[in-house]
Design an enzyme around this catalytic site. Structure first.
Site, PDB file in Angstrom:
ATOM      1  N   HIS A  24     -32.292 -14.625   7.189  1.00 16.46           N
ATOM      2  CA  HIS A  24     -33.672 -15.149   7.177  1.00 16.46           C
ATOM      3  C   HIS A  24     -34.261 -15.054   5.764  1.00 16.46           C
ATOM      4  CE1 HIS A  24     -34.716 -16.204  11.244  1.00 16.46           C
ATOM      5  NE2 HIS A  24     -34.463 -15.004  11.752  1.00 16.46           N
ATOM      6  N   GLU A  37     -30.688 -10.940  10.037  1.00 15.34           N
ATOM      7  CA  GLU A  37     -31.972 -10.654   9.392  1.00 15.34           C
ATOM      8  C   GLU A  37     -31.928 -10.951   7.889  1.00 15.34           C
ATOM      9  OE1 GLU A  37     -34.718 -10.205  10.835  1.00 15.34           O
ATOM     10  OE2 GLU A  37     -33.747 -10.189  12.782  1.00 15.34           O
ATOM     11  N   GLU A  92     -33.903 -19.769  13.540  1.00 12.79           N
ATOM     12  CA  GLU A  92     -33.064 -18.813  14.273  1.00 12.79           C
ATOM     13  C   GLU A  92     -31.600 -19.246  14.257  1.00 12.79           C
ATOM     14  OE1 GLU A  92     -33.700 -15.888  15.150  1.00 12.79           O
ATOM     15  OE2 GLU A  92     -35.813 -16.042  14.692  1.00 12.79           O
TER      16      GLU A  92
HETATM   17 ZN   LIG Z   1     -34.250 -14.292  13.635  1.00  7.48          ZN
END
Ligand SMILES: [Zn+2]
Length: 279
Positions: free
Chosen positions: A151, A148, A210
Site C-alpha cells: 500500500h 501493507e 486492495e
Molecule cells: Zn489493504
C-alpha cells in the site's frame, strides 16, 4: 456542420487548446505504480505527505501500549526488514529507487486485541497483537506485511488524497500548486489516517487498491524468501475467524474473501518466479 466563420473557429480552437492543457497537466501529475505499471493521479508529493504521516504515526505509538513479548515483536520487525530489503532490491532493479526517497521504515506491534495491521505513507507499519494468531507463523506475518508495505510503495495514500482534492476542488486542483492548499491536504490526510489514533483503523482502501496491494505483496514476500502460497491460506483462516459472516476490521470488506482468495491463487504463479525456496 461547417465552421466557416472565423469567430466560431477561434472558439473551437480555444476549447481544444484548453482540453490539451488539462490533458498535459494531468499526465504531468501521474505516477506509475511499481509491479502493476498502473498510472495513478499524484497531486500531492511525498514531501508534503510524509511529515504528516510521521507525526501521526508517533501520536499512535505515544498513545498505545506496545507489545512486550520479545519473540513476537522481534519476529514482526525481522519480517518487516526482510520485506523492506526486498522492496528496495525490486525498485533498484527496475530503476525506480527514487520513488522510495524519504521513506523511514519502522515496524511496531501494539498490544491490543484488534484484528488489524496498517502501513502509513513512508513505511510506518503497525501490527496489533490480535492479528498474530491468525498469521500463525512468520510466513503468515509476511503475508500481511507484504500487503501493507505494498500500500505504501504503491502510493495508495497519496493517490486517495489526490482523488479527494479533485473531488473537492474540481479539475482546478490539477492546475494549481497543491502545496498552496495545505489546509485541504491536511484535512484529507486526517480523514484517511487520523482515525488510526483511537480506533486502530483507517479509512478502507478501494477494491482496486486492495487487489493491487495483494498482488504486489505476494511478489515482495516471495523475494524476501517467504512462500506466497501462504497468502490464500491466511485469508481462509481470516474467513474462518470472522465466521464467514461479518468481515473482520483488517482490510475491511474489499474485496470479499472468496474473490480475494481466487485472485491470489491466480497471481501465485507469477510470484513463484521470485520465490527461491525460503532462507
Ligand atoms: Zn489493504
Amino acid at each position: 456542420m461547417r465552421y466557416n466563420q472565423p469567430k466560431q473557429k477561434l472558439r473551437i480552437m480555444k476549447k481544444i487548446l484548453a482540453g490539451l492543457i488539462v490533458i498535459a497537466v494531468f499526465l504531468a501529475a501521474c505516477k506509475t505504480v511499481p509491479v502493476t505499471g498502473r498510472k495513478q493521479l499524484s497531486l500531492v508529493s511525498n514531501d508534503e505527505i510524509f511529515p504528516m504521516s510521521f507525526q501521526s504515526y508517533q501520536t499512535v505509538l505515544d498513545s498505545s501500549k506496545l507489545a512486550t513479548d520479545k519473540s513476537q515483536v522481534n519476529m514482526v520487525k525481522s519480517v518487516g526488514v526482510r520485506i523492506q530489503k526486498a522492496v528496495e532490491q525490486y525498485m533498484a532493479e527496475k530503476g525506480m529507487s527514487d520513488q522510495l526517497k524519504g521513506y523511514k521504515w519502522e515496524f511496531n506491534v501494539v498490544d491490543e486485541n484488534i484484528v488489524n495491521a496498517w502501513c502509513m505513507p513512508g513505511g510506518k507499519v503497525v501490527f496489533y497483537t490480535g492479528i498474530l494468531p491468525i498469521c500463525q507463523d512468520e510466513n503468515g506475518i509476511a503475508v500481511v506485511m507484504g500487503h501493507e508495505v505494498a500500500h505504501a510503495v504503491a502510493n495508495h495514500g497519496g493517490e486517495r488524497m489526490s482523488q479527494g482534492l479533485v473531488q473537492q476542488l474540481g479539475f482546478s486542483a490539477l492546475s494549481i500548486a497543491v502545496s498552496e492548499k495545505p489546509a485541504e491536504t491536511q484535512k484529507l490526510y486526517g480523514t484517511a489516517y487520523g482515525v488510526a489514533t483511537n480506533l486502530g483503523a483507517m479509512l478502507p482502501f478501494s477494491r482496486l487498491h486492495e487487489s493491487e496491494a495483494d498482488k504486489m505483496g505476494l511478489i515482495f514476500m516471495a523475494m524476501a524468501g517467504y512462500d506466497p502460497r501462504g497468502a490464500p491460506e491466511f485469508w481462509k483462516r481470516m474467513d474462518k475467524q470472522s465466521g464467514g459472516g461479518s468481515p473482520p476490521e483488517f482490510l475491511s470488506t474489499h474485496p470479499s474473501h472468496g474473490t480475494r482468495i481466487q485472485q491470489l491463487n491466480e497471481a501465485i504463479p507469477e510470484a513463484m518466479k521470485y520465490y527461491k525456496g525460503g532462507s
